[in-house]
Design a protein around this motif. Sequence first.
Motif, PDB file in Angstrom:
ATOM      1  N   THR A 168      -7.733  -5.547  -2.677  1.00  0.00           N
ATOM      2  CA  THR A 168      -8.126  -4.849  -1.567  1.00  0.00           C
ATOM      3  C   THR A 168      -9.582  -5.357  -1.142  1.00  0.00           C
ATOM      4  OG1 THR A 168      -8.742  -3.149  -3.282  1.00  0.00           O
ATOM      5  CG2 THR A 168      -6.459  -2.957  -1.879  1.00  0.00           C
TER       6      THR A 168
ATOM      7  N   GLU B 156       0.746  -1.122  -0.085  1.00  0.00           N
ATOM      8  CA  GLU B 156       0.147  -0.008  -0.023  1.00  0.00           C
ATOM      9  C   GLU B 156       1.003   1.082  -0.070  1.00  0.00           C
ATOM     10  OE1 GLU B 156       0.014  -1.462   4.492  1.00  0.00           O
ATOM     11  OE2 GLU B 156      -0.068  -2.066   2.168  1.00  0.00           O
TER      12      GLU B 156
ATOM     13  N   TRP C  90      -7.717   2.818  -1.543  1.00  0.00           N
ATOM     14  CA  TRP C  90      -7.035   2.493  -0.313  1.00  0.00           C
ATOM     15  C   TRP C  90      -7.763   3.009   0.931  1.00  0.00           C
ATOM     16  CZ3 TRP C  90      -3.706  -1.337  -1.181  1.00  0.00           C
ATOM     17  CH2 TRP C  90      -3.026  -1.475  -2.222  1.00  0.00           C
TER      18      TRP C  90
END
Length: 547
Positions: A197, A182, A256
Amino acid sequence: MNGAWHARIECGNEVGAGFLVSARRLLTCAHVVRWCDSATITASFPGRRDLGELRATVAVHGGWRAGSDDRGDLAVLELECEVPLAPAVFAPPGAAQSAPELVIYGFPKKYDEGTLASYRALPGPLIADEWAQLEALTAHGQPLAAGFSGAAVTLADGTVAGMVSSVAGARDVRVGRMLPVEVMARYWPELGALVPTQGHRADARRRLYALVRRAEESGLTCDPNRLYVSATDAFDPPPPEGGFTSLWEAAAYVQWEVPDPGAVARFADRLERLLHAPPPRPATWSPIVVEIEHSGAGADQVTVEVSAYRDGQRRPVAARRLARGAVRSFVQERLDEAFTQLDPGADELLTFVLPREWLNEPVAHWECGEDDPTPLGCAYPLVVTDRYRHRSGRLRHQLRKKWRKLGVSPGATLHRVDCGTRERPAGLRKRLRDDAELAGYAAPPAAVEEYFEVGLNVPVPVLLWPRRGCPGGEHDGPCSGTAFLDELAVSVAGVPPSELPRLVMELRETADADDDPEEHWARDVQLLWDDPHCFAEPAACLQSPVG
């Protein structure tokens, strides 16, 4: 899992590791290729010696510099040709910290073919929000000596959880640091397409980044901050301080940082809509003006004047005093005659100059005529404007200055007046006066009367709002006005204000053609647009009509 994607990297006196992420691209540390300006970079694959040494160049640099704090120690290398190897597969974020063992393939001195080291990642927070700490599993195994920098940190199944970024440099010290996947994606956002993810499907990720790549290659003008806001809601994290500098950053942030899996699809949908939008054609508008004012002969009586502009001159078509209920049919009857006054190649603009209390009138939904049920707003670019400011010398002067500045603008920022805003009208006046070009309201004028009058009187060149829907103020449930502004922000992004009449016509056509037009967000969009340069002659009554 086949590990032929492990690579040995040389650049000058530096030797390190790397790993293949596509047919032609490798990841390694930026410090491994620090001499790339003066030395050749070569990559070789111990698992495929037949490929030999391949030259490479730095395609992306994470920003690392010698003597700095070592942040951004990542480089993307591009090989001179594609290689017939399956690339590395990535593990989800955080997988390294819970793994009992991590295996690392590096190239320390005297191990040109490579060697393995067994480590684990300490659980807990990242060091300086950048690195995970690695510690050797045994006291007698291979230390992370020079030559391991840039090596993939792999799980038992061979998937990549990170990259070694710094090594001890001494044989008796068995600690190091790695960049988790990440963090690597911060410096190369395209990596997000390859990293699974939670909640995001692989095809959704790939589509998102493919669209971002298309937008970059096509030179699409798009504000990533506005696009992000339109794809998220109030419960999602706001953009980072300072905002996004690119679509890549915004897309990676959605992946993210936003917990709602649907945000990726919404971001991609809105971006795809911008990519498919036809480029605006420059227009020199030739207005047909329908001006309505109170006649003074009674509350229900109005004066209606229809005229057309040609060669900068206003040409009268018809004027009459009418009962309010007869206005629509009178306008429908006179429009054909008004079109005969335009230059044959002119870009027509149907302009309704209305009393303030008529500004929410559904003129865009009026039919073209008895034999043509097409809504006027779907047949022609159609705008409204406020009669008072259309005739005010002060406001016309201010508008001319603003429109002159807008004439060289590739697009304007939409200033939102959201539902239930607690901003004082005086505060809104200052905000709009300073730099506003477009103002969007979440509710019709009557529901936000004080705020709407601010936009009319400042003046803001362009106002947009939904004719119906959100009642304004506090209410339960999802806000249709907020959804309207979210969609509107994406639609107007990058569109020159002079082209908004055509854009709004296209939005109305799209809504009218929808399977459920009543529920389409653009069904009742109203556009107040008033460029004084389109109306060269001072506004004045054509005549004093008699009943």
